[in-house]
Design an enzyme around this catalytic site. Structure first.
Site, mmCIF file in Angstrom:
data_model
loop_
_atom_site.group_PDB
_atom_site.id
_atom_site.type_symbol
_atom_site.label_atom_id
_atom_site.label_comp_id
_atom_site.label_asym_id
_atom_site.label_seq_id
_atom_site.Cartn_x
_atom_site.Cartn_y
_atom_site.Cartn_z
ATOM 1 N N ARG A 98 0.812 -1.215 0.000
ATOM 2 C CA ARG A 98 0.000 0.000 0.000
ATOM 3 C C ARG A 98 0.852 1.273 0.000
ATOM 4 O O ARG A 98 0.648 2.164 -0.826
ATOM 5 C CB ARG A 98 -0.931 0.005 1.226
ATOM 6 C CG ARG A 98 -2.193 -0.823 1.059
ATOM 7 C CD ARG A 98 -2.674 -1.365 2.392
ATOM 8 N NE ARG A 98 -1.689 -2.292 2.938
ATOM 9 C CZ ARG A 98 -1.600 -3.575 2.576
ATOM 10 N NH1 ARG A 98 -2.463 -4.062 1.722
ATOM 11 N NH2 ARG A 98 -0.658 -4.355 3.069
ATOM 12 N N THR A 99 1.802 1.360 0.926
ATOM 13 C CA THR A 99 2.549 2.615 1.064
ATOM 14 C C THR A 99 3.380 2.909 -0.174
ATOM 15 O O THR A 99 3.367 4.024 -0.707
ATOM 16 C CB THR A 99 3.449 2.558 2.310
ATOM 17 O OG1 THR A 99 2.642 2.300 3.460
ATOM 18 C CG2 THR A 99 4.170 3.884 2.506
ATOM 19 N N LYS A 126 25.473 -6.361 -1.260
ATOM 20 C CA LYS A 126 26.922 -6.544 -1.292
ATOM 21 C C LYS A 126 27.608 -5.919 -0.084
ATOM 22 O O LYS A 126 28.835 -5.923 0.000
ATOM 23 C CB LYS A 126 27.490 -5.931 -2.573
ATOM 24 C CG LYS A 126 26.907 -6.526 -3.855
ATOM 25 C CD LYS A 126 27.450 -5.810 -5.086
ATOM 26 C CE LYS A 126 26.823 -6.351 -6.358
ATOM 27 N NZ LYS A 126 27.305 -5.642 -7.565
ATOM 28 N N ARG A 148 11.576 3.869 3.582
ATOM 29 C CA ARG A 148 11.103 2.899 4.576
ATOM 30 C C ARG A 148 12.293 2.027 4.954
ATOM 31 O O ARG A 148 13.008 1.530 4.071
ATOM 32 C CB ARG A 148 9.971 2.032 4.037
ATOM 33 C CG ARG A 148 9.678 0.838 4.955
ATOM 34 C CD ARG A 148 8.415 0.113 4.600
ATOM 35 N NE ARG A 148 7.253 0.897 4.988
ATOM 36 C CZ ARG A 148 5.990 0.438 4.960
ATOM 37 N NH1 ARG A 148 5.752 -0.797 4.555
ATOM 38 N NH2 ARG A 148 4.995 1.202 5.322
ATOM 39 N N HIS A 176 5.131 6.062 11.502
ATOM 40 C CA HIS A 176 4.637 5.946 10.127
ATOM 41 C C HIS A 176 3.717 7.147 9.912
ATOM 42 O O HIS A 176 2.495 7.015 9.902
ATOM 43 C CB HIS A 176 3.883 4.627 9.966
ATOM 44 C CG HIS A 176 3.614 4.241 8.542
ATOM 45 N ND1 HIS A 176 3.785 5.099 7.470
ATOM 46 C CD2 HIS A 176 3.160 3.067 7.993
ATOM 47 C CE1 HIS A 176 3.465 4.473 6.349
ATOM 48 N NE2 HIS A 176 3.094 3.250 6.642
#
Length: 352
Positions: A98-99, A126, A148, A176
């Site tokens: 969703r986000t 890496k 995020r 959030h």
């Protein structure tokens, strides 16, 4: 440390009440104009890193701007030229449906150029550090970075080291902010207000960044918040943050205007929080019968993804009081508003 988002408004300059002129005469004290007469119209700060520290006026500005953008999504051509020429990096180091999709759609509807970045196809696998990755991205001169990350504080770290605008799309267990803003927008659209509402939040409180951002926002806007979870999933600091805490779901739901269910975050739990999913559902799952304890016009919310049959019954999630899909719809408008305001836009200045 949170870097607070601050807003500014134009105000009249004048001598301080009680000051003296050069001749010694005292200037009459004049009461300042009420803040309501000088509404905030633009974001002054460069980043949105969290809800904590935002004022009610700042939150209202974002919600009012989002209402203007909600209309764009109803048009045949769902696009405005507001961010044409801007480049936005979606830097998602955790899974998201969703986000991430919501931000990308919001950016495209504002005519921005976008780059989606995920760890699986990058040098992160890496061993490249967060700072080195961010610096390399910034070397390409993006205007904004939406991040995020599993580590709490990662957006704040980037804000200290990058010139780009930083938007927190969820950091660890911390915050959030755009989820809380879209939840507030949804509640306000349905109820007409936030102040004085009784909001019950039930679920995995311990690991939920959604809880923290919603609690900060709802308390700032004058709502009453009651939270409910097993003791093993209830942080001890919640009463200090202004929440009423109960371990009985029936008590939490009694007279609620809004019920917000939170996902059981099994991927963050170390085990032993509750005996089984069935046991949790029996004690804390939202069923049709339990929902009847709330007000007749209750709205039921969930930030997603849902664990059906664990925290919420399908008959409730898909029922007439559910606004779960409306939350998703409203998320696009809210994120458009945040992007627009951080780019220097003003309320009332949205281009068609």
């Amino acid at each position: 440390m949170l870097e607070e988002t601050r807003l500014h408004a134009a105000g009249r300059k004048g001598a301080a009440p009680g000051a003296r002129t050069t001749s010694g005469a005292r200037i009459a004290s004049v009461a300042p104009r009420p803040q309501a007469d000088r509404p905030l119209v633009a974001l002054k700060h460069r980043h949105l890193l969290g809800i904590l520290g935002l004022t009610a006026e700042e939150i209202t500005l974002i919600l009012d701007t989002a209402r203007s953008f909600a209309e764009v999504s109803t048009r045949t051509v769902k696009k405005v030229p507001t961010l044409r020429g801007k480049t936005i990096v979606n830097f998602f180091m955790e899974p998201s449906t969703r986000t991430r999709s919501s931000f990308e759609i919001a950016e495209k509807r504002l005519s921005a150029d976008t780059l989606n970045f995920s760890p699986s196809g990058s040098s992160v696998v890496k061993g490249e550090t967060l700072l080195d990755t961010a610096r390399n991205l910034e070397a390409m001169a993006p205007d904004m970075i939406v991040i995020r990350h599993k580590a709490s504080g990662a957006p704040h770290f980037l804000a200290r080291h990058c010139r780009s605008n930083i938007i927190n799309a969820g950091d660890g267990w911390h915050e959030h902010p755009t989820q809380a803003l879209l939840d507030a927008f949804t509640i306000r659209e349905k109820k007409g207000r936030l102040k004085g509402l009784r909001v019950a939040i039930v679920g995995d409180l311990m690991h939920s960044r959604v809880l923290r951002s919603n609690l900060f926002l709802l308390k700032t806007m004058g709502a009453d918040v009651v939270v409910c979870a097993p003791p093993t999933l209830t942080p001890v600091e919640l009463p200090r943050l202004g929440a009423q805490v109960t371990f009985r779901i029936d008590e939490a739901l009694e007279g609620a205007d809004v019920i917000m269910m939170l996902r059981i975050q099994r991927e963050r739990q170390q085990g032993g929080a509750f005996p089984s999913a069935r046991e949790y559902y029996n004690l804390y799952g939202l069923t049709v019968e339990r929902a009847r304890r709330a007000r007749p016009d209750v709205i039921i919310m969930h930030p997603g993804p849902m664990n059906r049959g664990v925290e919420i019954d399908s008959a409730v999630a898909d029922g007439p009081y559910s606004v779960i899909l409306e939350q998703v719809t409203n998320g696009v408008a809210v994120r458009m508003a945040v992007l627009y305001l951080l780019a220097g836009g003003t309320l009332g200045g949205i281009a068609d």
